[in-house]
Motif scaffolding. Sequence first.
Motif: not given
Length: 136
Positions: A5-8, A49-52, A58-61, A79-80
Amino acid sequence: MSGALVYGLEPDLDAESFQAVLVESGLAPRRPAGDRARLDRMLRASDLIVTARLDRRLVGVARTLTDFAFCAYLSDLAVARDCQGRGIGRGLIEETRRAAGPETSLLLTAAPGVEGYYEAIGMPRLTNAFRTDRER
């Protein structure tokens, strides 16, 4: 949770990917998910815009409007569904707060029925907020 799991920060996230997460999260009925041009305008006008991503999927924004000096409005947290309940939403909020900076307060409007989630992760409920609804 298996995989990495990576946040960016993804300021150039495309509308198609954003649309997919809105649909997968169940947030699509509360957003203009069928209007990709409008989603693109929303993304381009966002400050943060932060993503997971889980194994690059891509499972989260978390999409935020902020001045990075005093206030931040977290407009979308999605989040999905198959990844909910794993702390990803909390992680997106933490990464948003980190990126917005310690001088900003973070405000959001909860979707009906999920107010308890935000209270459970330690966000206080406000009684002094007001809004006007959009016309379309």
